[in-house]
Structure formats: structure tokens, C-alpha cells
Design an enzyme around this catalytic site. Structure first.
Site, PDB file in Angstrom:
ATOM      1  N   ASN A  44       0.841  -1.197   0.000  1.00  0.00           N
ATOM      2  CA  ASN A  44       0.000   0.000   0.000  1.00  0.00           C
ATOM      3  C   ASN A  44       0.875   1.246   0.000  1.00  0.00           C
ATOM      4  O   ASN A  44       1.928   1.287   0.646  1.00  0.00           O
ATOM      5  CB  ASN A  44      -1.008   0.004   1.163  1.00  0.00           C
ATOM      6  CG  ASN A  44      -0.378  -0.147   2.537  1.00  0.00           C
ATOM      7  OD1 ASN A  44       0.669  -0.770   2.694  1.00  0.00           O
ATOM      8  ND2 ASN A  44      -1.015   0.415   3.539  1.00  0.00           N
ATOM      9  N   GLU A  46       0.377   5.218   0.619  1.00  0.00           N
ATOM     10  CA  GLU A  46      -0.548   6.274   1.045  1.00  0.00           C
ATOM     11  C   GLU A  46      -0.079   7.637   0.556  1.00  0.00           C
ATOM     12  O   GLU A  46       1.043   7.772   0.034  1.00  0.00           O
ATOM     13  CB  GLU A  46      -0.677   6.249   2.580  1.00  0.00           C
ATOM     14  CG  GLU A  46      -1.282   4.931   3.056  1.00  0.00           C
ATOM     15  CD  GLU A  46      -1.607   4.898   4.538  1.00  0.00           C
ATOM     16  OE1 GLU A  46      -1.132   5.780   5.291  1.00  0.00           O
ATOM     17  OE2 GLU A  46      -2.346   3.973   4.934  1.00  0.00           O
ATOM     18  N   CYS A  55      -3.975   0.598  -2.646  1.00  0.00           N
ATOM     19  CA  CYS A  55      -3.865  -0.612  -1.820  1.00  0.00           C
ATOM     20  C   CYS A  55      -2.789  -1.553  -2.376  1.00  0.00           C
ATOM     21  O   CYS A  55      -2.439  -1.503  -3.560  1.00  0.00           O
ATOM     22  CB  CYS A  55      -5.181  -1.374  -1.815  1.00  0.00           C
ATOM     23  SG  CYS A  55      -6.531  -0.514  -1.011  1.00  0.00           S
ATOM     24  N   GLU A  57      -2.984  -4.734  -2.986  1.00  0.00           N
ATOM     25  CA  GLU A  57      -3.452  -5.675  -4.012  1.00  0.00           C
ATOM     26  C   GLU A  57      -3.402  -5.038  -5.395  1.00  0.00           C
ATOM     27  O   GLU A  57      -2.977  -5.661  -6.375  1.00  0.00           O
ATOM     28  CB  GLU A  57      -4.901  -6.117  -3.734  1.00  0.00           C
ATOM     29  CG  GLU A  57      -5.084  -6.861  -2.434  1.00  0.00           C
ATOM     30  CD  GLU A  57      -5.423  -5.947  -1.255  1.00  0.00           C
ATOM     31  OE1 GLU A  57      -4.862  -4.841  -1.170  1.00  0.00           O
ATOM     32  OE2 GLU A  57      -6.247  -6.366  -0.429  1.00  0.00           O
TER      33      GLU A  57
HETATM   34  N1  THU Z   1      -5.385  -1.367   2.384  1.00  0.00           N
HETATM   35  C1  THU Z   1      -4.813  -2.225   1.474  1.00  0.00           C
HETATM   36  O1  THU Z   1      -3.642  -2.073   1.107  1.00  0.00           O
HETATM   37  N2  THU Z   1      -5.574  -3.233   0.994  1.00  0.00           N
HETATM   38  C2  THU Z   1      -6.881  -3.454   1.331  1.00  0.00           C
HETATM   39  O2  THU Z   1      -7.528  -4.296   0.733  1.00  0.00           O
HETATM   40  C3  THU Z   1      -7.489  -2.681   2.414  1.00  0.00           C
HETATM   41  C4  THU Z   1      -6.758  -1.469   2.827  1.00  0.00           C
HETATM   42  C5  THU Z   1      -4.574  -0.278   2.903  1.00  0.00           C
HETATM   43  C6  THU Z   1      -4.972   1.079   2.383  1.00  0.00           C
HETATM   44  C7  THU Z   1      -4.499   1.988   3.486  1.00  0.00           C
HETATM   45  O3  THU Z   1      -3.147   2.328   3.236  1.00  0.00           O
HETATM   46  C8  THU Z   1      -4.562   1.140   4.737  1.00  0.00           C
HETATM   47  O4  THU Z   1      -4.707  -0.200   4.306  1.00  0.00           O
HETATM   48  C9  THU Z   1      -5.716   1.499   5.662  1.00  0.00           C
HETATM   49  O5  THU Z   1      -6.905   1.551   4.963  1.00  0.00           O
END
Ligand code: THU
Length: 129
Positions: A44, A46, A55, A57
Site C-alpha cells: 500500500n 498512502e 492498496c 493488491e
Molecule cells: N489497504 C490495502 O492495502 N488493501 C486493502 O484491501 C485494504 C486497505 C490499505 C490502504 C491503506 O493504506 C490502509 O490499508 C488502511 O486503509
């Protein structure tokens, strides 16, 4: 656990340290096994403009497609939270574009808890053109 599962999980665990999550502090990594036998990882990423966050995935699927592979056969999603987390709604739709029935392994690197499922179970009716 199959060899594939172990490899996928360990590659995602290794990638967890690269997660860029200074705002939520939730670190996520994903690895995707392509039908070509290669494994693609993503984390992920941000942003201070929160809605731009990508994210793990989707990062991993983008890596796969950028390499010319379009058929994911298995995906592992790893966090260091106590319980494994499933892909968010946006990621489910994004993955379904390439394989709506892909196998999914959810794993917690801190507790070792693991769940196995398929995208068709988590997301039975993807939008398709
Ligand atoms: N996040 C993911 O990387 N994958 C997901 O399927 C759910 C959420 C990350 C996004 C963000 O950086 C953190 O988790 C909190 O939402």
C-alpha cells in the site's frame, strides 16, 4: 499449505517493510502468482491527500500487468495486524477484471493466522462490460 502458498506468503511478508503507510500505520503487502509462474508483489502506498492511497493488491496487479502477464492464479494479502484482512471493495473489482475466481490467501504476519478463500466467494457479481 502448498509450496506456492508458502512462497507467496513469504514474498509478501518480505515486502511488508516497503509499505508506505505513515497516516494509517496499517502495513499491507500482496503477492500475485501469474500463470507464467512469476510472483509479483505490491504494497500500500498512502498519500497526504488520503483518497489517493493505493492498496497493496492493486499495486501487485499493476506490477503483473506491466510485465505482460494478465492471468493471476493466486493472491496472498499480508498484514501485521492480529487478524488477516480481506481485499477492499475497489481491489475486489480491480482483481476481478483479470480473474473473478482467483484463489486468495489472507495472512497475519504477527500471529500466523491464515484464511483461504476465492474472489468469487468474496465478490460474486463483479461489474463486467
Ligand atoms: N489497504 C490495502 O492495502 N488493501 C486493502 O484491501 C485494504 C486497505 C490499505 C490502504 C491503506 O493504506 C490502509 O490499508 C488502511 O486503509
Amino acid at each position: 499449505m502448498t509450496v506456492d502458498d508458502e512462497i507467496l506468503i513469504s514474498k509478501a511478508v518480505n515486502a511488508l517493510k516497503n509499505s508506505y503507510a505513515p497516516y494509517s500505520k496499517i502495513h499491507v503487502a500482496a503477492s500475485v502468482l501469474g500463470s507464467n509462474g512469476k510472483v509479483y508483489t505490491g504494497v500500500n502506498v498512502e498519500n497526504s491527500s488520503y483518497g489517493l492511497t493505493i492498496c497493496a493488491e492493486r499495486s501487485a496487479i499493476v506490477q503483473m500487468v506491466s510485465d505482460g502477464e494478465r492471468n493471476p492464479v493466486k493472491i496472498a494479502v499480508v498484514t501485521d495486524l492480529e487478524d488477516p484482512i480481506p481485499p477492499c471493495g475497489a481491489c475486489r473489482q480491480f482483481i476481478a477484471e483479470f480473474n473473478p475466481d482467483v484463489e486468495i490467501i489472507l495472512y497475519s504476519a504477527s500471529t500466523g493466522k491464515m484464511l483461504k478463500t476465492r474472489l468469487s466467494e468474496l465478490f460474486p457479481n463483479p461489474f463486467k462490460l
